[in-house]
Design a protein around this motif. Structure first.
Motif, mmCIF file in Angstrom:
data_model
loop_
_atom_site.group_PDB
_atom_site.id
_atom_site.type_symbol
_atom_site.label_atom_id
_atom_site.label_comp_id
_atom_site.label_asym_id
_atom_site.label_seq_id
_atom_site.Cartn_x
_atom_site.Cartn_y
_atom_site.Cartn_z
ATOM 1 N N ASP A 15 0.835 -1.205 0.000
ATOM 2 C CA ASP A 15 0.000 0.000 0.000
ATOM 3 C C ASP A 15 0.867 1.252 0.000
ATOM 4 O OD1 ASP A 15 -2.460 1.468 0.171
ATOM 5 O OD2 ASP A 15 -2.053 1.776 2.301
ATOM 6 N N ILE A 16 1.957 1.233 0.769
ATOM 7 C CA ILE A 16 2.869 2.383 0.814
ATOM 8 C C ILE A 16 3.605 2.518 -0.519
ATOM 9 C CG2 ILE A 16 4.858 3.365 2.000
ATOM 10 C CD1 ILE A 16 3.947 1.778 4.487
ATOM 11 N N VAL A 17 3.996 1.384 -1.111
ATOM 12 C CA VAL A 17 4.634 1.421 -2.432
ATOM 13 C C VAL A 17 3.713 2.083 -3.451
ATOM 14 C CG1 VAL A 17 5.366 -0.008 -4.384
ATOM 15 C CG2 VAL A 17 6.177 -0.540 -2.080
ATOM 16 N N ARG A 18 2.443 1.656 -3.471
ATOM 17 C CA ARG A 18 1.488 2.239 -4.429
ATOM 18 C C ARG A 18 1.326 3.738 -4.211
ATOM 19 N NH1 ARG A 18 -1.090 -2.988 -3.808
ATOM 20 N NH2 ARG A 18 -2.164 -2.274 -1.922
ATOM 21 N N HIS A 19 1.299 4.163 -2.956
ATOM 22 C CA HIS A 19 1.151 5.594 -2.659
ATOM 23 C C HIS A 19 2.302 6.402 -3.244
ATOM 24 C CE1 HIS A 19 0.489 9.323 -0.452
ATOM 25 N NE2 HIS A 19 1.764 9.270 -0.083
ATOM 26 N N TRP A 20 3.528 5.948 -3.005
ATOM 27 C CA TRP A 20 4.677 6.724 -3.471
ATOM 28 C C TRP A 20 4.837 6.665 -4.990
ATOM 29 C CZ3 TRP A 20 5.924 10.443 -0.741
ATOM 30 C CH2 TRP A 20 6.002 10.368 0.654
ATOM 31 N N LEU A 21 4.511 5.543 -5.593
ATOM 32 C CA LEU A 21 4.563 5.481 -7.048
ATOM 33 C C LEU A 21 3.566 6.462 -7.668
ATOM 34 C CD1 LEU A 21 4.905 1.638 -7.641
ATOM 35 C CD2 LEU A 21 6.644 3.380 -8.106
ATOM 36 N N LYS A 22 2.388 6.540 -7.056
ATOM 37 C CA LYS A 22 1.392 7.493 -7.547
ATOM 38 C C LYS A 22 1.886 8.926 -7.392
ATOM 39 C CE LYS A 22 -3.456 8.847 -6.950
ATOM 40 N NZ LYS A 22 -4.714 8.588 -6.189
ATOM 41 N N LYS A 23 2.503 9.237 -6.237
ATOM 42 C CA LYS A 23 3.038 10.582 -6.003
ATOM 43 C C LYS A 23 4.159 10.920 -6.984
ATOM 44 C CE LYS A 23 2.702 12.916 -2.554
ATOM 45 N NZ LYS A 23 1.985 14.150 -2.124
ATOM 46 N N LEU A 24 4.875 9.898 -7.447
ATOM 47 C CA LEU A 24 5.977 10.106 -8.391
ATOM 48 C C LEU A 24 5.511 10.100 -9.842
ATOM 49 C CD1 LEU A 24 8.666 7.880 -6.621
ATOM 50 C CD2 LEU A 24 8.684 10.373 -6.815
ATOM 51 N N GLY A 25 4.195 10.020 -10.058
ATOM 52 C CA GLY A 25 3.637 10.160 -11.405
ATOM 53 C C GLY A 25 3.577 8.892 -12.223
ATOM 54 N N VAL A 26 3.697 7.726 -11.585
ATOM 55 C CA VAL A 26 3.627 6.462 -12.317
ATOM 56 C C VAL A 26 2.164 6.146 -12.638
ATOM 57 C CG1 VAL A 26 4.110 3.983 -12.223
ATOM 58 C CG2 VAL A 26 5.723 5.622 -11.209
ATOM 59 N N PRO A 27 1.817 5.783 -13.887
ATOM 60 C CA PRO A 27 0.429 5.465 -14.262
ATOM 61 C C PRO A 27 -0.108 4.271 -13.473
ATOM 62 C CG PRO A 27 1.784 5.802 -16.210
ATOM 63 C CD PRO A 27 2.727 5.747 -15.045
ATOM 64 N N PRO A 28 -1.433 4.248 -13.212
ATOM 65 C CA PRO A 28 -2.033 3.173 -12.403
ATOM 66 C C PRO A 28 -1.747 1.762 -12.925
ATOM 67 C CG PRO A 28 -3.586 4.975 -12.692
ATOM 68 C CD PRO A 28 -2.420 5.286 -13.573
ATOM 69 N N ASP A 29 -1.775 1.566 -14.268
ATOM 70 C CA ASP A 29 -1.541 0.220 -14.787
ATOM 71 C C ASP A 29 -0.121 -0.265 -14.507
ATOM 72 O OD1 ASP A 29 -0.665 2.249 -16.511
ATOM 73 O OD2 ASP A 29 -0.605 0.873 -18.211
ATOM 74 N N GLN A 30 0.849 0.662 -14.527
ATOM 75 C CA GLN A 30 2.220 0.285 -14.217
ATOM 76 C C GLN A 30 2.404 0.014 -12.722
ATOM 77 O OE1 GLN A 30 5.320 2.739 -15.859
ATOM 78 N NE2 GLN A 30 4.171 3.184 -17.730
ATOM 79 N N ILE A 31 1.650 0.727 -11.890
ATOM 80 C CA ILE A 31 1.745 0.517 -10.439
ATOM 81 C C ILE A 31 1.353 -0.910 -10.082
ATOM 82 C CG2 ILE A 31 0.740 1.161 -8.214
ATOM 83 C CD1 ILE A 31 0.581 4.041 -9.217
ATOM 84 N N GLU A 32 0.262 -1.390 -10.667
ATOM 85 C CA GLU A 32 -0.186 -2.752 -10.370
ATOM 86 C C GLU A 32 0.766 -3.798 -10.951
ATOM 87 O OE1 GLU A 32 -2.484 -3.470 -8.224
ATOM 88 O OE2 GLU A 32 -2.710 -1.312 -7.942
ATOM 89 N N ALA A 33 1.429 -3.442 -12.036
ATOM 90 C CA ALA A 33 2.321 -4.397 -12.701
ATOM 91 C C ALA A 33 3.641 -4.591 -11.967
ATOM 92 C CB ALA A 33 2.593 -3.938 -14.130
#
Length: 290
Positions: free
Chosen positions: A238-256
């Motif tokens: 959950d923390i990884v997803r939060h920071w990836l989102k803050k760093l501008g990573v697209p949602p599909d790449q976050i899940e991948a």
């Protein structure tokens, strides 16, 4: 040479000596820049000063995940403090990388507009706490003196200085100052197995020995204790997803990147907020141009 000439020569030599001494004695430190929101206490030439932090950390409370209970309690305490209500000194203890120091930094960003200020003091400089409190005693701002990764060995001078400030010593406890400290040790000092032999049984009750009592007495001076624990796998992700989102990573790449995030934490041997942040920066940096 007349007596008068000798006297004038002596005066000239005295003036020259005073001039040399004046250059050797450090000038008094400049007054602090009270426009800053964060400071470090620094010593040079035997004197301490409040050094403004040019670029304070930009963490917000909303960036800190899966420590909601600790966040709520310290936020309530800090809000009481900045509003001039009674509040407690805070000791944050527990596993490394779980958000203890980040939480204190985030509080500054959320409350600085209400007059909160942060002063970071190294353990070795805690002996200067009386000087620091004298410097800020009459200021209108509300100051948190922040000690990160705090621990003591027996006999360290900063130990007694901190105890005195927490309890007020001969001086009254200041209304505009609180101590927030983080540590991996709940009692702030090393504990040894041999100390168990000092315990005594009195009327069927166990009474700790003097060494243990001394260690407990310091942590007890903090009115609020907050404990932090290692994250489980889902909290880490959950923390990884939060920071990836803050760093501008697209949602599909976050899940991948789930498998990569888990592999990263296995290699580091730790699931913590710090490790999650480090993975997010590494992954976002490698995939930024793809």
């Amino acid at each position: 040479m007349t007596d008068r000439d000798g006297f004038e020569s002596l005066i000239a030599r005295a003036h020259a000596l005073f001039d040399r001494l004046e250059h050797m004695i450090p000038a008094p430190p400049a007054p602090p820049d009270w426009k800053a929101t964060a400071y470090r206490w620094r010593r040079s030439n035997g004197r301490g000063r409040l050094e403004p932090v040019a670029h304070p950390h930009k963490l917000r409370l909303s960036d800190l995940k899966d420590i909601d209970v600790q966040k709520a309690r310290i936020t309530t305490n800090t809000r009481q403090f900045v509003e001039g209500k009674p509040a407690n000194n805070v000791l944050l203890t527990g596993a490394r990388g779980t958000g203890k120091s980040s939480l204190v930094k985030a509080l500054l960003n959320d409350f600085s507009k209400k007059g909160l200020r942060l002063i970071e003091v190294d353990r070795d400089d805690l002996v200067d706490l009386p000087d620091i409190t004298d410097l800020i005693a009459n200021r209108p701002e509300r100051f948190i003196i922040y000690c990160d990764d705090l621990s003591f060995e027996s006999g360290e001078p900063g130990y007694k200085a901190l105890k005195s400030i927490l309890d007020g010593s001969v001086s009254a406890v200041l209304d505009n100052v609180l101590i927030y400290a983080t540590s991996n040790r709940r009692h702030l000092m090393p504990e040894y197995f041999s100390e168990n032999s000092e315990a005594k049984h009195v009327d069927g009750e166990v009474h700790p020995g003097e060494a243990t009592e001394e260690k407990i007495s310091l942590s007890e001076r903090f009115g609020l204790w907050l404990s932090f624990y290692p994250f489980d796998q889902e909290a880490y992700l959950d923390i990884v997803r939060h920071w990836l989102k803050k760093l501008g990573v697209p949602p599909d790449q976050i899940e991948a990147c789930r498998a990569d995030a888990l592999r990263w934490t296995l290699e580091r041997g730790s699931r913590s907020g710090r490790v999650a942040w480090q993975f997010a920066r590494d992954w976002a940096g490698q995939h930024a141009q793809q």
